[in-house]
Write a protein that holds these residues in place. Structure first.
Motif, short mmCIF file in Angstrom:
data_model
loop_
_atom_site.label_atom_id
_atom_site.label_comp_id
_atom_site.label_asym_id
_atom_site.label_seq_id
_atom_site.Cartn_x
_atom_site.Cartn_y
_atom_site.Cartn_z
N PHE A 120 0.46 -1.62 0.03
CA PHE A 120 0.35 0.02 0.11
C PHE A 120 1.16 0.99 -0.09
O PHE A 120 1.77 1.68 0.86
CB PHE A 120 -1.07 -0.43 1.51
CG PHE A 120 -1.71 1.73 1.37
CD1 PHE A 120 -3.05 1.42 0.92
CD2 PHE A 120 -1.58 2.31 2.09
CE1 PHE A 120 -3.69 2.45 0.85
CE2 PHE A 120 -2.04 3.38 2.59
CZ PHE A 120 -2.71 3.28 1.44
N GLY A 121 0.62 2.07 -0.87
CA GLY A 121 0.92 3.43 -0.83
C GLY A 121 0.70 4.52 -1.07
O GLY A 121 -0.57 4.62 -1.41
N GLY A 122 1.35 5.93 -0.76
CA GLY A 122 0.86 7.24 -1.61
C GLY A 122 0.07 7.36 -3.21
O GLY A 122 0.85 6.27 -3.92
N GLY A 123 -0.65 8.11 -3.24
CA GLY A 123 -1.85 8.31 -4.37
C GLY A 123 -3.33 8.41 -4.56
O GLY A 123 -3.17 9.02 -5.36
N VAL A 124 -3.67 7.50 -3.54
CA VAL A 124 -3.11 6.17 -2.78
C VAL A 124 -3.31 4.68 -3.40
O VAL A 124 -3.86 4.78 -4.49
CB VAL A 124 -3.68 6.05 -1.41
CG1 VAL A 124 -3.43 6.19 -0.62
CG2 VAL A 124 -4.90 5.20 -1.67
N THR A 125 -2.28 3.70 -3.52
CA THR A 125 -2.51 3.16 -4.43
C THR A 125 -2.02 1.80 -3.95
O THR A 125 -1.66 1.58 -2.35
CB THR A 125 -0.90 2.77 -5.30
OG1 THR A 125 0.03 2.77 -4.54
CG2 THR A 125 -0.35 4.09 -6.37
N TRP A 126 -2.02 0.34 -4.32
CA TRP A 126 -2.24 -0.87 -3.21
C TRP A 126 -2.23 -2.10 -4.58
O TRP A 126 -1.93 -1.58 -5.65
CB TRP A 126 -3.44 -0.83 -2.46
CG TRP A 126 -4.61 -1.20 -3.34
CD1 TRP A 126 -5.46 -2.45 -4.05
CD2 TRP A 126 -5.32 0.21 -3.30
NE1 TRP A 126 -6.66 -2.24 -4.31
CE2 TRP A 126 -6.69 -0.77 -4.51
CE3 TRP A 126 -5.77 1.37 -2.64
CZ2 TRP A 126 -7.73 0.61 -4.33
CZ3 TRP A 126 -6.97 1.84 -3.02
CH2 TRP A 126 -8.01 2.02 -3.67
N ALA A 127 -1.80 -3.29 -4.08
CA ALA A 127 -1.14 -4.66 -4.77
C ALA A 127 -1.41 -5.02 -4.28
O ALA A 127 -0.88 -5.41 -3.23
CB ALA A 127 0.02 -3.80 -5.89
N ALA A 128 -1.30 -6.85 -5.25
CA ALA A 128 -1.26 -8.18 -4.56
C ALA A 128 -0.38 -8.77 -5.58
O ALA A 128 -0.74 -8.63 -6.57
CB ALA A 128 -2.00 -8.71 -3.95
N ALA A 129 0.68 -10.21 -5.39
CA ALA A 129 0.77 -10.87 -6.10
C ALA A 129 0.89 -12.29 -5.75
O ALA A 129 0.87 -12.72 -4.36
CB ALA A 129 1.68 -10.29 -7.10
N ALA A 130 0.35 -13.24 -6.72
CA ALA A 130 0.98 -14.27 -6.13
C ALA A 130 1.83 -15.27 -6.92
O ALA A 130 2.09 -14.51 -8.44
CB ALA A 130 0.05 -15.49 -6.60
N MET A 131 3.19 -15.82 -6.45
CA MET A 131 3.91 -15.97 -6.63
C MET A 131 4.48 -17.67 -5.61
O MET A 131 4.42 -17.28 -4.88
CB MET A 131 5.26 -15.16 -6.88
CG MET A 131 5.43 -14.69 -5.64
SD MET A 131 7.15 -13.61 -5.96
CE MET A 131 8.90 -14.82 -5.86
N THR A 132 5.56 -18.77 -6.86
CA THR A 132 6.23 -19.45 -5.26
C THR A 132 7.65 -18.76 -5.00
O THR A 132 7.37 -18.09 -6.14
CB THR A 132 6.39 -20.63 -6.94
OG1 THR A 132 6.88 -20.43 -7.89
CG2 THR A 132 5.10 -21.18 -6.79
#
Length: 335
Positions: A317-329
């Motif tokens: 989560f960051g300014g802007g505001v922005t958010w993100a998530a990802a799935a990986m191994t």
């Protein structure tokens, strides 16, 4: 987007922290608070600051070089620099980083999603690789937040540090170790004012206008940031887990943006993941913005605990505001 063909596969990683270590007692004395006051509110024990002559690009070059060396110095087609503290307002910093790494001529650009920038960069890089037009890239998160905070501000001064982290990504299958299997990105500009450096750009001009020192500082509304960081990182993580068909017991590791310890623990608990499975290094490096997730990954490698193929959720989560998530191994690193 969920990738069914080519995606980004992490094959190398590197990190850089400045030499100057700032312990809590130094900040506590300046702010007129106790060391325990800082520790209780942030979970942070120390942070790293650039020397006055250092810059974001200096850290990015070092992290990028280490990442490339970690996987045999492959040729790269592009460089994405996630940062909210570029060397200059204009031009972008990434082309200079590429040139200093000995690869002028490649695609190189800055990406500003603040603390969500690294996951944004991974996602953009995955799209470039999936297009078939690129084979290998370098994604760097580098921020020098110490250069934009008021060091007498009790809200921001204890929380932030400087650093850089980088990964080498190549085109590959989402089923491979290190493969980015899915991601989600979001933003809400209605919350612009909860984290902002107001001065110096087109909205509050620098040219021909008397300078206001306060406008050059990064400001933050701490309680609102806490509220939205936990809720948005939780929602994004659950969305990714649902898309992957993962329950909370399927996730081996949660790697969140290292905002502060309370946010990381609250996010894990709200998702339903045992905080013991949250990778946390904010106590040792503080909040390094776009650099925080790759720095946490490097710390986890050094711990020797995660295993190749472990299921991992990244979230920020960051300014802007922005958010993100990802799935990986978990990648298969050769070092």
């Amino acid at each position: 987007m969920t990738y069914s063909t080519a995606t980004a596969v992490i094959t190398g990683i590197g990190a850089y922290l400045p030499d100057r270590v700032i312990k809590n007692d130094e900040i506590a004395e300046r702010l007129g608070v106790s060391v325990d006051w800082i520790q209780d509110r942030t979970g942070i024990e120390q942070r790293f600051f650039l020397e006055p002559t250092g810059s974001t690009s200096d850290m990015a070059v070092e992290a990028g070089r280490k990442a490339l060396e970690s996987c045999g110095n492959p040729a790269i087609d592009f460089l994405i620099l996630a940062t909210c503290t570029p060397d200059h307002l204009f031009p972008a910093t990434a082309p200079n980083v590429a040139a200093r790494l000995g690869v002028p001529g490649i695609a190189a650009f800055d990406l500003n999603a603040a603390c969500s920038g690294f996951i944004y960069g991974l996602s953009v890089g995955a799209g470039m690789l999936a297009s078939g037009g690129y084979k290998t890239g370098l994604v760097i998160g580098s921020d020098a937040i110490s250069t934009i905070i008021n060091h007498d501000d009790k809200v921001t001064a204890p929380i932030f540090g400087d650093g850089a982290g980088a990964v080498v990504i190549r085109a590959g299958s989402p089923d491979e170790p290190g493969g980015l299997m899915a991601h989600t990105l979001g933003s809400d500009g209605n919350l612009l004012d909860i984290m902002k450096t107001p001065g110096g750009a087109s909205r509050q001009r620098a040219a021909g206008v008397p300078s206001d020192p306060e406008s050059s500082y990064f400001g933050m509304q701490g309680r609102l940031v806490y509220k939205y960081a936990v809720s948005r990182m939780t929602e994004a993580s659950l969305s990714i887990m649902d898309r992957m068909g993962w329950g909370v017991d399927d996730v081996d590791w949660l790697v969140g943006h290292q905002a502060n310890r309370r946010i990381l623990v609250a996010t894990a608990e709200t998702i339903g993941i045992d905080p013991a499975r949250a990778i946390i290094n904010v106590d040792r490096v503080a909040n390094t913005s776009a650099a925080s997730i790759p720095l946490a990954l490097v710390d986890a490698i050094h711990s020797g605990v995660p295993k190749t193929g472990d299921k991992v959720v990244l979230t920020a989560f960051g300014g802007g505001v922005t958010w993100a998530a990802a799935a990986m191994t978990w990648p298969e690193f050769g070092f």
